[in-house]
Write a protein that holds these residues in place. Structure first.
Motif, PDB file in Angstrom:
ATOM      1  N   ALA A 148       0.859  -1.249  -0.088  1.00 30.89           N
ATOM      2  CA  ALA A 148      -0.044   0.002  -0.037  1.00 30.89           C
ATOM      3  C   ALA A 148       0.752   1.277  -0.035  1.00 30.89           C
ATOM      4  O   ALA A 148       0.256   2.322  -0.195  1.00 30.89           O
ATOM      5  CB  ALA A 148      -0.862  -0.166   1.298  1.00 30.89           C
ATOM      6  N   SER A 149       2.070   1.307   0.146  1.00 32.98           N
ATOM      7  CA  SER A 149       2.943   2.397   0.306  1.00 32.98           C
ATOM      8  C   SER A 149       3.441   2.793  -1.095  1.00 32.98           C
ATOM      9  O   SER A 149       3.557   2.196  -2.050  1.00 32.98           O
ATOM     10  CB  SER A 149       4.234   1.772   0.855  1.00 32.98           C
ATOM     11  N   PRO A 150       3.485   4.199  -1.220  1.00 32.09           N
ATOM     12  CA  PRO A 150       3.720   4.849  -2.132  1.00 32.09           C
ATOM     13  C   PRO A 150       5.267   4.246  -2.930  1.00 32.09           C
ATOM     14  O   PRO A 150       5.790   4.305  -4.160  1.00 32.09           O
ATOM     15  CB  PRO A 150       4.070   6.338  -1.904  1.00 32.09           C
ATOM     16  N   ARG A 151       6.237   3.705  -1.887  1.00 30.44           N
ATOM     17  CA  ARG A 151       7.320   3.252  -2.469  1.00 30.44           C
ATOM     18  C   ARG A 151       7.190   1.769  -3.111  1.00 30.44           C
ATOM     19  O   ARG A 151       8.049   1.441  -3.673  1.00 30.44           O
ATOM     20  CB  ARG A 151       8.198   3.026  -1.046  1.00 30.44           C
ATOM     21  N   LEU A 152       6.062   1.271  -3.492  1.00 27.40           N
ATOM     22  CA  LEU A 152       5.863   0.058  -4.121  1.00 27.40           C
ATOM     23  C   LEU A 152       6.086   0.565  -5.487  1.00 27.40           C
ATOM     24  O   LEU A 152       6.771  -0.048  -6.461  1.00 27.40           O
ATOM     25  CB  LEU A 152       4.382  -0.180  -3.970  1.00 27.40           C
ATOM     26  N   ALA A 153       5.707   2.025  -5.972  1.00 27.07           N
ATOM     27  CA  ALA A 153       5.936   2.291  -7.134  1.00 27.07           C
ATOM     28  C   ALA A 153       7.104   2.407  -7.628  1.00 27.07           C
ATOM     29  O   ALA A 153       7.717   2.054  -8.884  1.00 27.07           O
ATOM     30  CB  ALA A 153       5.242   3.891  -7.444  1.00 27.07           C
ATOM     31  N   ASP A 154       8.330   2.717  -6.561  1.00 32.22           N
ATOM     32  CA  ASP A 154       9.652   2.743  -6.784  1.00 32.22           C
ATOM     33  C   ASP A 154      10.115   1.341  -7.205  1.00 32.22           C
ATOM     34  O   ASP A 154      10.987   1.126  -8.435  1.00 32.22           O
ATOM     35  CB  ASP A 154      10.350   2.974  -5.627  1.00 32.22           C
ATOM     36  N   GLY A 155       9.584   0.331  -6.695  1.00 27.29           N
ATOM     37  CA  GLY A 155      10.226  -1.056  -6.858  1.00 27.29           C
ATOM     38  C   GLY A 155       9.419  -1.667  -8.266  1.00 27.29           C
ATOM     39  O   GLY A 155      10.418  -2.193  -8.913  1.00 27.29           O
ATOM     40  N   VAL A 156       8.402  -1.351  -8.574  1.00 29.24           N
ATOM     41  CA  VAL A 156       7.844  -1.606  -9.868  1.00 29.24           C
ATOM     42  C   VAL A 156       8.491  -0.777 -10.801  1.00 29.24           C
ATOM     43  O   VAL A 156       8.900  -1.718 -11.805  1.00 29.24           O
ATOM     44  CB  VAL A 156       6.260  -1.612 -10.037  1.00 29.24           C
ATOM     45  N   ARG A 157       8.633   0.044 -10.657  1.00 26.70           N
ATOM     46  CA  ARG A 157       9.444   0.953 -11.553  1.00 26.70           C
ATOM     47  C   ARG A 157      10.883   0.459 -11.890  1.00 26.70           C
ATOM     48  O   ARG A 157      11.133   0.298 -12.998  1.00 26.70           O
ATOM     49  CB  ARG A 157       9.589   2.287 -11.285  1.00 26.70           C
ATOM     50  N   ASN A 158      11.589  -0.088 -10.848  1.00 26.37           N
ATOM     51  CA  ASN A 158      12.815  -0.319 -11.217  1.00 26.37           C
ATOM     52  C   ASN A 158      12.882  -1.720 -11.855  1.00 26.37           C
ATOM     53  O   ASN A 158      13.839  -1.955 -12.862  1.00 26.37           O
ATOM     54  CB  ASN A 158      13.855  -0.249  -9.919  1.00 26.37           C
TER      55      ASN A 158
END
Lengths: 557, 393
Positions: A247-257
């Motif tokens: 649920a964290s916005p940091r998930l976007a970083d992981g998926v993006r990378n």
């Protein structure tokens, strides 16, 4: 900054290496003895480095970090990190990055909100304040609490440095830069422990593995706390953390990378186009094309929680003015990224028709159905296409007969050579469907005055144009299983092997059952016992053997 | 095609962790809005051509050394005229000492500035004018031989590539002035300032184009733009970028009609056309009476001319503010330019004095294609979907 401070920053690397050695010495003296160490240590990648530091120090600090490139293994650079070594040149880049970041962090514009305290004097040591900074930062960098000996050693280094340069923040920054080149920070080495006869990853290693999968960064404080208090070792505790991290916005970083890695987007760093042929393909287009695709992916998979396969057909994306010029469309706010949806009658739809894919898999001055077809097979279908033989005759392509006006004509001539024909059969029928897009990704209907025939085939699926290719890839059963395979490899940080088939079958079944939602795919992997399994004989570091045995361990049904 | 996209927030991508969700919401609304606007949109099957200006030069014959069109040589400078006017060192020093300037401008009978009051100063050295007879442009006075009429003054006509008689008296003023010639100081500054200064961002939108080669009626909007030009990889500018109309400068949004003949677009005559411009990093307004564009449409843009009469006081105001202000650097003498303009004026004759009050001008202009965006046409939608997108860079 005084002269001493300037000289200090210039020589901070030496201090850094000295400070880095603190951890090693302190660890040798530590009474904590891991029951075993997994064979595979992984070097931090550039995205992990930035994501981790951004998580610690916040988004306003600049992280102008350029680390040494790593080899791609099993389709992912991230997996290659397990085989990476720190050469002299690579260490130099880590050192430079560490100093730059440390200087930024303790810059007057940031330190007031980053530092938990203010020194009594900015020109003198303040050990209590230094400890207040170093202890939590060290815990997040090294993924564990610093021992008292370590903390004392780092504080003493900072103390000496502050006296030397006469500036509290400069001296403290030098110490931080040293922590940023410490092996404990740069390398992740999984550790195991034996509990009730079962050899398992330590909770700290579970936390690291989980965080690297979901956020592509080291754990945050809450996750480390869950590891430290043991709750991460329980199903409930693990599920709670997975829910929180998904649920964290940091998930976007992981998926993006992950997708940046899977799509081989580091190639953008060296992508060039012939300015005479594609004058609109500027450096900014190169940057924006990469970003467009990543934004599209993150919006579709993370925010919309969309079906992965729809990435190959979606008309929704984001554009800048530079990109809009290539796409031949208008955007209302040319100053910024803007959401955009191509009309239904547009040839554009999905990742294959985005400038990133089209331009990356082309030549500098012309399109390449072969490169595009090969990329589709290798990246999206996990199929290996052989390299061309060393003595191949490219003359039909590079010095073409002027009567051969289209790429199809030239490839047909080239493929009359039976040595070439074999491989071109598996790439060109796919890539030719993208011939309505030139080497820069701009739409076209003809080449050299000849109308382009964009028909093609992907295995048994034939199509008349790119729309058919998009649908064929969307509907190809290998498309989602390839992603699941890549994601599993990324999670385990090693290439997938034959012995992993049971695991893959399980993941694929769950992925399909969840409507090919990547967030659910991540949840399945992150909550599965196999993800944290330890080879029974991991003291014998035979990678293949160890990998093979991971699938024999149990998992949740 | 109607494009509806978001006006977005200025936050950076990496800082905007909650932004993607707003992106998605914006996208949903934007899609609906696009569909609605497409339904109620403009003419079916008609094309819109958008252009943004990329170059601006005085039109006329300019050979490399200028000898053929300027057999009398190129213009003398302000310094040369000053020293010809005040021949001795003592006279020159006295003027400079008296007016506290080392720029030789204050040489009117009562110390008037030769730039602000050029009518008070007469340069002793002759101002050379070109002998060339070729120029692109329009026949603004309607005569074939430039004879005087009730509204115009006698002048020599130029001949364009089609053999038509055209008017371009401003070329007589500037054709042998180094600064206006290709690679000259003034010309060079303008070339650099067109991409650099937003005051030079000018857009043309040609609407209702049924056939890019021949269309007897098109609607035209000319307006100031808000967005940058980006250099391409081929010494030009990137075509096809989006350019917003400067809706805040409504008086500069001008409408007319025109036609396309054999791929050449021409506007009908505009009684008064206004645009801003710059030179030597000074900005001002240009106004043209009976203005017309003639542009050859190309796959990437258009090249051609803008022609019209320039009212002398207003015209001089622009040039005094730009080239005249930097007369030494641009090696011109303002009074020579001014008196040449007055002498060559050919339009808008004052019936009382018989003196023409305006001069015909032709400028060679270049454009690249642009997607012209009107904020007003989708303001509500843009507002609705304005949340969430991060800054480009």
């Amino acid at each position: 900054m005084n002269m001493k401070a300037k000289l200090f920053w210039a020589s901070a690397g030496l201090l850094g290496l000295f400070a880095a050695s603190v951890t090693a010495i302190a660890e040798q003296k530590s009474e904590l003895k891991p029951a075993a160490v997994l064979s595979r240590a992984r070097l931090i990648t550039q995205p992990q480095y930035v994501n981790t530091l951004r998580g610690i120090f916040g988004p306003n600090v600049k992280y102008p970090v350029v680390l040494a490139p790593m080899h791609r293994v099993g389709g992912l650079v991230d997996v290659g990190a397990s085989a990476a070594v720190v050469t002299g040149g690579a260490l130099e880049r880590f050192d430079s990055a560490g100093r730059t970041v440390a200087k930024e962090v303790l810059d007057p514009s940031h330190r007031d909100y980053i530092m938990p305290c203010r020194p009594a004097s900015e020109k003198l040591p303040d050990d209590a304040c230094a400890r207040k900074f170093l202890a939590p930062v060290g815990r997040l960098l090294f993924r564990r609490a610093l021992s008292e000996k370590e903390l004392k050693a780092y504080t003493e280094i900072a103390h000496a440095a502050i006296i030397e340069v006469g500036d509290f923040y400069t001296g403290l920054g030098g110490t931080l830069s040293g922590m940023l080149v410490a092996p404990e920070f740069l390398y992740v080495t999984p550790t195991t422990e034996v509990v009730r006869g079962e050899n398992r990853l330590t909770a700290r290693s579970r936390a690291i593995r989980l965080s690297m999968l979901l956020w592509n960064a080291y754990p945050d404080s809450e996750l480390l706390t869950a590891a430290e208090n043991g709750s991460l070792n329980t199903d409930k505790g693990l599920a709670k953390q997975v829910d929180r991290m998904l649920a964290s916005p940091r998930l976007a970083d992981g998926v993006r990378n992950f997708f940046d890695d899977m799509l081989v987007f580091e190639s953008f760093d060296t992508l060039t186009k012939d300015g005479k042929i594609y004058p609109a393909f500027t450096t900014q287009v190169t940057t924006d094309a990469r970003e467009q695709t990543l934004r599209t992916i993150v919006a579709h998979l993370v925010e919309l929680n969309g079906d992965y396969r729809d990435l190959f057909t979606t008309r929704k994306t984001f554009l800048t003015n530079d990109l809009a010029a290539i796409y031949g469309v208008a955007i209302n706010d040319p100053d910024r990224w803007a959401p955009y949806e191509f009309p239904t009658d547009s040839a554009r739809g999905g990742l294959l028709t985005q400038v990133s894919f089209l331009a990356l898999y082309s030549h500098p001055g012309r399109s390449s159905p072969t490169r595009r077809g090969r990329a589709i097979r290798e990246i999206f279908l996990c199929q290996k296409v052989p390299d061309p033989p060393p003595n191949v005759d490219f003359s039909a392509l590079e010095r073409p007969d002027p009567t051969l006006k289209t790429a199809r004509d030239r490839l047909n001539r080239h493929s009359q050579n039976p040595v070439c024909a074999g491989c071109h059969k598996i790439t060109d029928p796919i890539g030719l469907a993208l011939e309505n897009f030139d080497g820069a990704g701009a739409y076209r209907t003809d080449e050299s005055g000849a109308v382009i025939d964009a028909s093609g085939a992907l295995n048994d699926a034939s199509f008349k144009n790119v729309k058919g290719l998009e649908e064929a890839l969307h509907n190809n059963p290998r498309t989602p299983t390839c992603l699941a395979e890549r994601m599993t490899s990324y999670a385990l940080n090693r290439p997938i092997e034959a012995a992993d088939q049971d695991l893959l079958n399980y993941v694929n079944t769950k992925f399909a059952a969840n409507g090919y939602r990547v967030k659910e795919l991540l949840r399945v992997i992150a909550t599965d016992k196999t993800f944290y399994a330890v080879p029974a004989d991991n003291d014998k570091p035979t990678i293949n053997k160890a990998d093979a045995e991971t699938v024999t361990l149990g998992r949740k049904s | 095609m109607i494009n509806v996209t978001a006006r977005t927030s200025p936050r950076g991508a990496t800082e905007d962790r909650g932004g993607i969700s707003r992106f998605v919401k914006a996208l949903r609304i934007g899609v609906c809005a696009a569909a609605v606007l497409a339904f109620v949109g403009g003419r079916a099957h008609a094309e819109t051509i958008g252009l943004v200006m990329t170059s601006w030069h005085v039109e006329g014959v300019f050979t490399k050394d200028g000898k053929s069109e300027c057999p009398d040589g190129l213009n003398p400078t302000l310094e040369e005229n000053f020293k010809a006017q005040f021949k001795t060192k003592e006279e020159q020093d006295a003027i400079i000492k008296k007016y506290g300037s080392t720029q030789w401008h204050y040489r009117g009978p009562n110390g008037e500035s030769d730039n602000n009051s050029p009518e008070t100063v007469f340069d002793p050295l002759p101002h050379p004018e070109p002998h060339a007879t070729a120029s692109d442009g329009f026949n603004l006075d309607g005569t074939q031989d430039g004879r005087a009429t009730d509204k115009t003054c006698k002048h020599d006509k130029f001949v364009n590539a089609s053999g038509e008689a055209v008017d371009n008296q401003f070329y007589r003023v500037t054709g042998c002035v180094k600064s206006f010639r290709p690679q000259g100081t003034f010309d060079g500054f303008i070339t650099n300032e067109i991409p650099a200064l937003m005051v030079n961002r000018w857009l043309i939108e040609i609407k209702g184009v049924d056939d890019r080669m021949n269309d007897d009626h098109v609607d035209v909007m000319i307006a100031h733009g808000l967005d940058e030009l980006v250099a391409d990889g081929n010494n030009g500018f990137v075509a096809g970028r989006s350019q917003r109309v400067d809706e805040g400068s409504a008086s500069f949004i001008q409408h007319t009609t025109g036609r396309i003949v054999n791929g050449v677009f021409m506007t009908d005559s505009m009684p008064e056309f206004r645009m801003t411009g710059s030179g030597l990093v000074e900005v001002g307004e240009r106004r043209f009476k009976d203005a017309r564009f003639k542009l050859k449409l190309t796959p990437n843009g258009a090249t051609g001319v803008l022609a019209g009469y320039g009212d002398i006081p207003r015209l001089w105001r622009f040039y005094a503010k730009t080239i005249g202000l930097h007369a030494i650097a641009s090696t011109v003498s303002p009074p020579s330019l001014y008196h040449s303009i007055v002498r060559n004026a050919d339009g808008y004759k004052d019936p009382a004095t018989g003196q023409c009050t305006a001069i015909s001008q032709v400028y060679a202009v270049g454009f690249v294609n642009a997607n012209i965006v009107r904020q007003s046409s989708s303001t509500d939608v843009a507002a609705a979907i304005s949340k969430g997108a991060g800054a480009v860079r």
